[in-house]
Design a protein around this motif. Structure first.
Motif, PDB file in Angstrom:
ATOM      1  N   ASN A 121      23.225  64.325  44.017  1.00 33.46           N
ATOM      2  CA  ASN A 121      24.239  63.538  43.317  1.00 33.46           C
ATOM      3  C   ASN A 121      23.918  63.400  41.836  1.00 33.46           C
ATOM      4  OD1 ASN A 121      25.679  63.165  45.683  1.00 33.46           O
ATOM      5  ND2 ASN A 121      24.748  61.183  46.138  1.00 33.46           N
ATOM      6  N   LEU A 122      22.647  63.423  41.506  1.00 36.75           N
ATOM      7  CA  LEU A 122      22.247  63.360  40.107  1.00 36.75           C
ATOM      8  C   LEU A 122      22.601  64.660  39.393  1.00 36.75           C
ATOM      9  CD1 LEU A 122      20.803  61.907  37.793  1.00 36.75           C
ATOM     10  CD2 LEU A 122      18.635  62.740  38.704  1.00 36.75           C
ATOM     11  N   THR A 125      26.362  64.991  38.585  1.00 37.59           N
ATOM     12  CA  THR A 125      26.983  63.941  37.771  1.00 37.59           C
ATOM     13  C   THR A 125      27.992  64.516  36.786  1.00 37.59           C
ATOM     14  OG1 THR A 125      24.993  62.557  37.888  1.00 37.59           O
ATOM     15  CG2 THR A 125      26.534  62.106  36.105  1.00 37.59           C
ATOM     16  N   ASP A 126      29.183  63.938  36.770  1.00 37.86           N
ATOM     17  CA  ASP A 126      30.215  64.317  35.808  1.00 37.86           C
ATOM     18  C   ASP A 126      30.089  63.406  34.590  1.00 37.86           C
ATOM     19  OD1 ASP A 126      32.410  65.105  34.384  1.00 37.86           O
ATOM     20  OD2 ASP A 126      33.898  64.394  35.841  1.00 37.86           O
ATOM     21  N   GLY A 133      23.474  60.933  30.061  1.00 32.53           N
ATOM     22  CA  GLY A 133      23.479  60.075  31.230  1.00 32.53           C
ATOM     23  C   GLY A 133      22.074  59.575  31.496  1.00 32.53           C
ATOM     24  N   LYS A 206      26.661  57.661  29.921  1.00 32.53           N
ATOM     25  CA  LYS A 206      27.006  57.546  31.330  1.00 32.53           C
ATOM     26  C   LYS A 206      25.865  56.811  32.026  1.00 32.53           C
ATOM     27  CE  LYS A 206      28.968  58.743  35.365  1.00 32.53           C
ATOM     28  NZ  LYS A 206      30.327  58.381  35.787  1.00 32.53           N
ATOM     29  N   LEU A 208      23.708  55.878  35.020  1.00 29.45           N
ATOM     30  CA  LEU A 208      23.375  56.435  36.319  1.00 29.45           C
ATOM     31  C   LEU A 208      22.894  55.341  37.268  1.00 29.45           C
ATOM     32  CD1 LEU A 208      21.360  59.571  35.091  1.00 29.45           C
ATOM     33  CD2 LEU A 208      23.820  59.424  35.599  1.00 29.45           C
TER      34      LEU A 208
END
Length: 329
Positions: A121-122, A125-126, A133, A206, A208
């Motif tokens: 998922n890291l 990341t969008d 981020g 972003k 996280l």
């Protein structure tokens, strides 16, 4: 491999810390066996023999390794910087020009971390139009934000784990903006390269999830205390969930010490030592504990005092330190 998606991971190191890089890399491969990983090492004078050791580790896990010499970092900075940290730390500011142009997004990590779980998922990341981020640093006061001249409600991220959109950094000439900010501050920026990134990328960060950079202070202090001094910060449920199941553990020292140094009390120190046994450095002894009397006292008081009394002690130390810093300026 089950998943053939390539994930690019960047680490910077000098000759003193390559054993930590090896342990970090082993933990990354061990906990993410289904990712095809390409390690990009920014090498500040690392010995050929040590580079060979790292290459052997990466090839053992069927990963890829690329090495980029960065001995000219001081010339890139164009101004003298404090010697309180290794100049290698500033390498992350220049990844846009150091790394190949075909790389778009990378995960930048410090070498004093280990991986403890799946981080797909890291990688996925969008960032949208954000310049970076990162995870919110858990122990940042308004004073630190004033030092780097960002608004009090601006997020302050820790630079130990960053998602970086290289193409955006290149197109927006971020490298030059970083250097300009450093020069404008006479080479002295609070928290060094981390402060620079937080200042120059203000408004476009972003945030996280906390499990992707669980720092030592995250485990030392109760959520309610961190929430009081941080704006913005994670809600209680999100934060507690993140630090209870960390995907990335960042040994930032503080009260616990570090697991490669004698006397470390970090709750994940044994995890670090387990990964160490899978490297060529498994038999090197722990380094002697040369911490200052003040830091030693800090750890002792944390273990012995009720938290409220410990907190008052730390506040007095902080205000004294800030007062001295203000006088010097």
């Amino acid at each position: 491999m089950v998943n053939e998606i390539m994930s690019d991971v960047v680490i910077a190191s000098d000759r003193n810390y390559l054993h930590l890089v090896s342990i970090c890399v082993v933990s990354l491969f061990e906990t993410n066996p289904d990712r095809k990983l390409h390690i990009h090492l920014l090498s500040n004078g690392v010995d050929v023999e040590d580079l060979g050791v790292l290459k052997t580790i990466v090839e053992r896990y069927r990963g890829e390794l690329s090495i980029y010499p960065i001995e000219n970092l001081r010339d890139r900075l164009t101004v003298d910087v404090p010697s309180t940290i290794s100049v290698t730390s500033y390498a992350r500011l220049f990844v846009g020009s150091i790394l190949p142009e075909n790389l778009d997004k990378v995960l930048y990590i410090d070498c004093d971390i280990i991986f403890n779980g799946d981080i797909r998922n890291l990688f996925d990341t969008d960032l949208a139009d954000n310049l970076v981020g990162g995870v919110l640093d858990p122990l940042i006061s308004c004073t630190y934000k004033k030092e780097i001249k960002i608004p009090m409600n601006e997020p302050y991220i820790n630079a130990g784990v960053l998602i970086i959109p290289l193409n955006l950094w290149r197109s927006e000439r971020m490298e030059q903006k970083f250097v300009d900010y450093l020069v404008a501050n006479g080479g002295k920026v609070h928290h060094h390269d981390q402060g620079i990134i937080n200042a120059v990328c203000a408004g476009r960060k972003k945030i996280l999830a906390p499990q992707f950079n669980v720092m030592s202070n995250s485990l030392c202090y109760p959520w309610k205390e961190l929430y009081k001094i941080n704006t913005p910060f994670y809600n209680q449920e999100e934060y507690k969930k993140g630090i209870s199941c960390p995907a990335i553990i960042h040994f930032t020292g503080a009260i616990y010490g570090r697991p490669w140094i004698v006397g470390c009390t970090h709750p994940y120190a044994n995890k670090f030592l387990q990964f160490k046994t899978k490297t060529a450095y498994k038999n090197i002894p722990l380094k002697p504990n040369n911490q200052s009397i003040l830091h030693h006292l800090e750890g002792t008081l944390y273990r012995l005092l009720p938290f409220e009394l410990f907190k008052r002690y730390m506040q007095s130390i902080y205000y004294l330190s800030y007062f001295k810093h203000s006088i010097k300026k």
